[in-house]
Enzyme design. Structure first.
Site, PDB file in Angstrom:
ATOM      1  N   ARG A   1      41.162 -54.156 -55.108  1.00  0.00           N
ATOM      2  CA  ARG A   1      41.505 -52.871 -54.529  1.00  0.00           C
ATOM      3  C   ARG A   1      40.413 -51.954 -54.036  1.00  0.00           C
ATOM      4  O   ARG A   1      40.686 -51.014 -53.291  1.00  0.00           O
ATOM      5  CB  ARG A   1      42.391 -52.070 -55.567  1.00  0.00           C
ATOM      6  CG  ARG A   1      43.325 -51.116 -54.819  1.00  0.00           C
ATOM      7  CD  ARG A   1      44.452 -50.327 -55.953  1.00  0.00           C
ATOM      8  NE  ARG A   1      45.349 -49.406 -55.319  1.00  0.00           N
ATOM      9  CZ  ARG A   1      44.975 -48.329 -55.363  1.00  0.00           C
ATOM     10  NH1 ARG A   1      43.841 -47.763 -56.150  1.00  0.00           N
ATOM     11  NH2 ARG A   1      45.914 -47.326 -54.715  1.00  0.00           N
TER      12      ARG A   1
ATOM     13  N   THR B   1      49.306 -31.454  18.488  1.00  0.00           N
ATOM     14  CA  THR B   1      48.321 -31.767  19.458  1.00  0.00           C
ATOM     15  C   THR B   1      47.673 -33.244  19.428  1.00  0.00           C
ATOM     16  O   THR B   1      47.457 -33.736  20.402  1.00  0.00           O
ATOM     17  CB  THR B   1      47.127 -30.763  19.282  1.00  0.00           C
ATOM     18  OG1 THR B   1      47.889 -29.430  19.178  1.00  0.00           O
ATOM     19  CG2 THR B   1      46.205 -30.975  20.271  1.00  0.00           C
TER      20      THR B   1
ATOM     21  N   ARG C   1      63.094 -33.680  11.244  1.00  0.00           N
ATOM     22  CA  ARG C   1      63.576 -34.241  10.313  1.00  0.00           C
ATOM     23  C   ARG C   1      63.817 -35.814  10.209  1.00  0.00           C
ATOM     24  O   ARG C   1      63.716 -36.417  11.192  1.00  0.00           O
ATOM     25  CB  ARG C   1      65.240 -33.519  10.415  1.00  0.00           C
ATOM     26  CG  ARG C   1      65.922 -33.929   9.260  1.00  0.00           C
ATOM     27  CD  ARG C   1      67.335 -33.001   9.556  1.00  0.00           C
ATOM     28  NE  ARG C   1      68.118 -33.319  10.768  1.00  0.00           N
ATOM     29  CZ  ARG C   1      69.085 -34.151  10.651  1.00  0.00           C
ATOM     30  NH1 ARG C   1      69.495 -34.714   9.727  1.00  0.00           N
ATOM     31  NH2 ARG C   1      69.658 -34.286  11.698  1.00  0.00           N
TER      32      ARG C   1
ATOM     33  N   ASP D   1      56.139 -33.851   7.722  1.00  0.00           N
ATOM     34  CA  ASP D   1      54.851 -33.407   7.473  1.00  0.00           C
ATOM     35  C   ASP D   1      54.893 -32.423   6.278  1.00  0.00           C
ATOM     36  O   ASP D   1      53.904 -32.443   5.342  1.00  0.00           O
ATOM     37  CB  ASP D   1      54.187 -32.762   8.407  1.00  0.00           C
ATOM     38  CG  ASP D   1      55.002 -31.860   9.351  1.00  0.00           C
ATOM     39  OD1 ASP D   1      56.049 -31.495   8.773  1.00  0.00           O
ATOM     40  OD2 ASP D   1      54.495 -31.328  10.401  1.00  0.00           O
TER      41      ASP D   1
ATOM     42  N   HIS E   1      62.272 -21.806   8.258  1.00  0.00           N
ATOM     43  CA  HIS E   1      63.386 -21.420   8.804  1.00  0.00           C
ATOM     44  C   HIS E   1      64.225 -20.641   7.975  1.00  0.00           C
ATOM     45  O   HIS E   1      65.416 -20.203   8.065  1.00  0.00           O
ATOM     46  CB  HIS E   1      64.038 -22.465   9.552  1.00  0.00           C
ATOM     47  CG  HIS E   1      63.412 -23.110  10.713  1.00  0.00           C
ATOM     48  ND1 HIS E   1      62.954 -22.351  11.839  1.00  0.00           N
ATOM     49  CD2 HIS E   1      62.731 -24.268  10.825  1.00  0.00           C
ATOM     50  CE1 HIS E   1      62.245 -23.292  12.651  1.00  0.00           C
ATOM     51  NE2 HIS E   1      62.045 -24.085  11.829  1.00  0.00           N
TER      52      HIS E   1
ATOM     53  N   GLU F   1      58.867 -18.585  10.267  1.00  0.00           N
ATOM     54  CA  GLU F   1      58.142 -19.091  11.464  1.00  0.00           C
ATOM     55  C   GLU F   1      58.029 -18.215  12.609  1.00  0.00           C
ATOM     56  O   GLU F   1      57.036 -18.301  13.498  1.00  0.00           O
ATOM     57  CB  GLU F   1      58.711 -20.590  11.989  1.00  0.00           C
ATOM     58  CG  GLU F   1      57.976 -21.140  12.747  1.00  0.00           C
ATOM     59  CD  GLU F   1      58.276 -22.736  13.158  1.00  0.00           C
ATOM     60  OE1 GLU F   1      58.727 -23.189  14.106  1.00  0.00           O
ATOM     61  OE2 GLU F   1      58.230 -23.461  12.052  1.00  0.00           O
TER      62      GLU F   1
END
Length: 753
Positions: A352, A448, A508, A548, A600, A619
């Protein structure tokens, strides 16, 4: 030679460690202040049995003497609360400690199954106790199954653990339990230099290991001056003389119960034959103890004139008994540890304690088939006096431990760090190991530009390609395919394995089908466009598509300031205003894929017209287009330019000119930016009142110009319950590309094993 050996043992507790504690003392004030206005350290000491209390009690007394630094909670469980084992919780009360909680955790049976069930019962009961006490740190001792339950509960509940006597080696299941507790514990107090080295070898952080010595030695080394004869007579009879009796303490070995019972039987036979007065303590509660008690009764030990059989002896009295005994016999750790402090002869039986460090007072009897070997050991050891050993301590453990506790910085990360040794990297010939970096193709469709990038698993942009975004669908889709094919070809040369394609686009999006449902006015001919099919057919790769704003939120979740946050909102401030919402770690799309159209949100009923057809949207005030509109108005009225500023004739007036004018002191430009920032701030307030996120991240080129105004609006307009929300500026350079890549990397890597 012998004198030198003992001096060396004693020196384990001086030298570098004294310098260490001097350093701790200098740091103590700083750390206490860092832990929060000198807040007391709440320490929970949990004791399971008479043996561990003997080690924990000196620490508890030490904590109690410094109430300005510590609050002490005492939890009692295990065999302390069992009558058959002496109801030893009473000695804790006699020591004038308030027991906060008593937990009955022992399932009777004294076999292997009962030990497992006792651990399970403790695990069921401990969470309520720890939730109520809320300790800063829990002190756990040793290697008992009860201690394993304590350490497991504390670790899973993010409570720091200080483990006493880790790193030692004995020779039974206790070794496994002790080392398991070591891996759960955050701090370690060890007793010997070897134990310290074992802990370091187990990859524990050296800075969190204290070589203090055994706390019980603080009491042992001052114990011999007391009136010991009255104690000896009380337990062994009036006719017993000092050094003319034996103390026997033997426990079952749970990994070999039958053999340990046989060894106990032979021990009792040898003691009967040796014919000396003997104090026999009942074994502990481990599996096999019931059978050992049966052996005692079978041999009539409780009624034998030479024997006194007892369930428990208070530790102070037990010290006196072993200090003045002619010999101690058995397999208790006390025999090889504490008794060495008195030089009392010890006979250690069986396996032990086979791995323990011992002094020369210990004689080992590893195995015996008859009583003869044990009887011979008794004749060799009884009545001898050995030099006192300080292997396990020098009597100053508790002051060291208290200094160590004071040095704990609660502001440090809770997660343990393991100090693994350096491992030589293997040279693998597997192609997956020597070739590619797992990567994604990311596509960003802006108003862009059209950008494609190779993005690694770590969020590094390996290579980026940029072209103007064509005006027609045919030109745009052909250019996307051309750029992606070029990037995929280049990826091979760059050792990048492309796992898939992620696309970020305005408008969307139905991400389930990979279709752009409705685009913004910035990207023409981009309604009801299937992006997944042509790209997947051409590249033979899976394709993901999303809005995004959602991509920006996913980028923050994987690579940015949203990492690890359960609920947060990202707002993009660019040409338009967009955003994404992460709720419970998941992106919110909404029932018609229109969630998080944050640009929005209407903040004024009579505000300027918005590109969506409404008016008064965020926006319409705060986007790059809105600022460009206001800049043109000022420029047309010759109110934009100030000293030190000019706009070339071939350059269109834009938002950046307005910002420049404001910085140079143009009051009208400053007013426009303040109105824009206020509109954005009101939108954020509406988001806070609706979603209640813990974090708002402003992203995009205009974010840094709006951040302070937004925070002011929150302080003025938001409910007090949400005013403490963190509002930060994103530190990601390309959130759209990184978000597009994250769709690929998050999904595909879950399936690579």
């Amino acid at each position: 030679m012998e004198t030198h050996r003992y001096l060396h043992r004693e020196s384990c507790y001086t030298g570098p460690h004294e310098l260490y504690f001097k350093k701790l003392s200098n740091q103590k004030k700083h750390i206490m202040e860092k832990n929060g206005n000198n807040r007391k350290l709440r320490v929970c000491v949990a004791t399971c049995n008479r043996a561990d209390y003997s080690k924990l009690a000196p620490i508890m007394f030490g904590i109690k003497t410094e109430p300005e630094f510590f609050e002490l909670d005492v939890v009692v469980l295990g065999s302390h609360l069992i009558d058959d084992y002496g109801n030893t919780y009473r000695m804790i009360e006699q020591d004038d400690f308030d027991i906060n909680t008593r937990l009955h955790t022992i399932v009777r049976g004294e076999d292997e199954a009962a030990m497992v069930e006792s651990v399970g019962l403790a695990l069921v009961k401990l969470p309520d106790v720890l939730n109520r006490l809320k300790p800063d740190i829990m002190i756990v001792h040793g290697d008992r199954f009860d201690a394993l339950a304590l350490a497991t509960s504390a670790a899973l509940m993010n409570i720091r653990i200080l483990h006493i006597e880790g790193g030692e080696v004995s020779g039974t299941i206790d070794d496994s339990i002790r080392h398991a507790i070591t891996k759960l514990a955050h701090y370690h107090v060890c007793c010997t230099r070897s134990a310290e080295q074992h802990l370091i070898s187990m990859c524990e952080d050296h800075d969190r290991i204290l070589l203090a010595g055994c706390p019980s030695y603080d009491k042992l080394l001052s114990a011999k001056n007391k009136d010991y004869m009255s104690i000896i007579r009380m337990w062994l009879g009036d006719d017993v003389k000092c050094k003319d009796y034996i103390v026997a303490l033997q426990h079952p070995v749970t990994t070999d119960i039958k053999h340990s019972i046989k060894m106990f039987e032979l021990t009792l036979d040898a003691l009967i034959s040796f014919n000396k007065r003997t104090l026999v303590l009942f074994p502990n509660i481990d599996a096999g103890s019931k059978e050992m008690v049966r052996v005692m009764r079978k041999k009539g030990i409780e009624h034998h004139p030479n024997f006194r059989a007892v369930k428990h002896v208070p530790f102070d009295q037990f010290i006196q008994l072993v200090a003045h005994a002619g010999c101690m016999i058995g397999n208790s750790s006390c025999g090889v540890r504490e008794v060495g402090a008195f030089g009392t002869p010890v006979i250690n039986l069986g396996t032990r304690q086979i791995g323990r460090e011992t002094g020369e007072n210990v004689l080992h009897v590893r195995d015996a088939d008859t009583q003869d070997k044990i009887l011979q050991a008794l004749h060799l050891q009884f009545g001898k006096q050995y030099p006192c050993s300080k292997i396990y301590g020098d009597g100053n453990a508790v002051p060291r431990i208290l200094k160590f506790l004071k040095s704990i910085d609660l502001q440090e990360p809770l997660q343990k760090k393991f100090c693994f040794p350096p491992v030589k990297e293997s040279i693998s010939q597997d192609i997956d190991h020597i070739l590619e970096t797992l990567s994604a193709l990311a596509v960003d469709l802006g108003g862009t530009n059209l950008r494609v990038a190779i993005v690694s698993m770590k969020g590094e942009i390996v290579k980026k390609y940029t072209q103007f975004n064509p005006k027609t669908y045919e030109e745009r889709i052909n250019l996307i395919l051309q750029m992606c094919v070029e990037a995929a070809t280049e990826a091979v040369k760059l050792n990048c394995r492309i796992l898939g394609v992620g696309i970020s686009t305005g408008g969307r999006v139905n991400p389930q089908e990979g279709i752009v449902l409705h685009s913004t006015k910035l990207i023409q001919e981009w309604n009801s466009v299937d992006l997944r099919t042509p790209l997947s057919d051409t590249l033979h790769l899976p394709v993901w598509v999303d809005n995004d704003g959602n991509c920006a939120a996913m980028a923050e979740r994987k690579f940015g300031q949203g990492k690890g946050q359960e609920n947060f909102v990202t707002l993009i401030t660019g040409t338009g205003i967009g955003g994404g919402i992460i709720h419970q770690h998941e992106l919110i799309h909404g029932s018609s894929f229109c969630a998080a159209e944050l640009g929005h949100l209407v903040v004024s009923l009579d505000g300027p017209d918005c590109s969506c057809g409404s008016h008064g949207c965020i926006e319409a005030y705060a986007s790059g287009m809105a600022l460009q509109r206001e800049a043109k108005k000022l420029h047309d009225e010759d109110l934009l330019l100030v000293e030190g500023m000019s706009v070339p004739k071939d350059e269109a007036v834009g938002a950046l000119h307005l910002i420049q004018a404001a910085k140079l002191g143009n009051a009208k430009a400053q007013s426009i930016l303040r109105t824009a920032g206020t509109a954005l701030g009101l939108g954020v307030v509406n988001i806070l009142h609706t979603m209640n996120p813990s974090l708002v991240i402003l992203s995009g080129v205009l974010a840094s110009h709006y951040i302070h105004i937004v925070k002011d609006v929150i302080r003025q307009q938001a409910l007090s319950s949400v005013q403490d929300v963190d509002v930060v500026v994103s530190d990601l350079a390309d959130p759209a590309l990184l978000g597009a890549a994250s769709m690929v990397l998050d999904y595909t890597t879950r399936r690579i094993h």
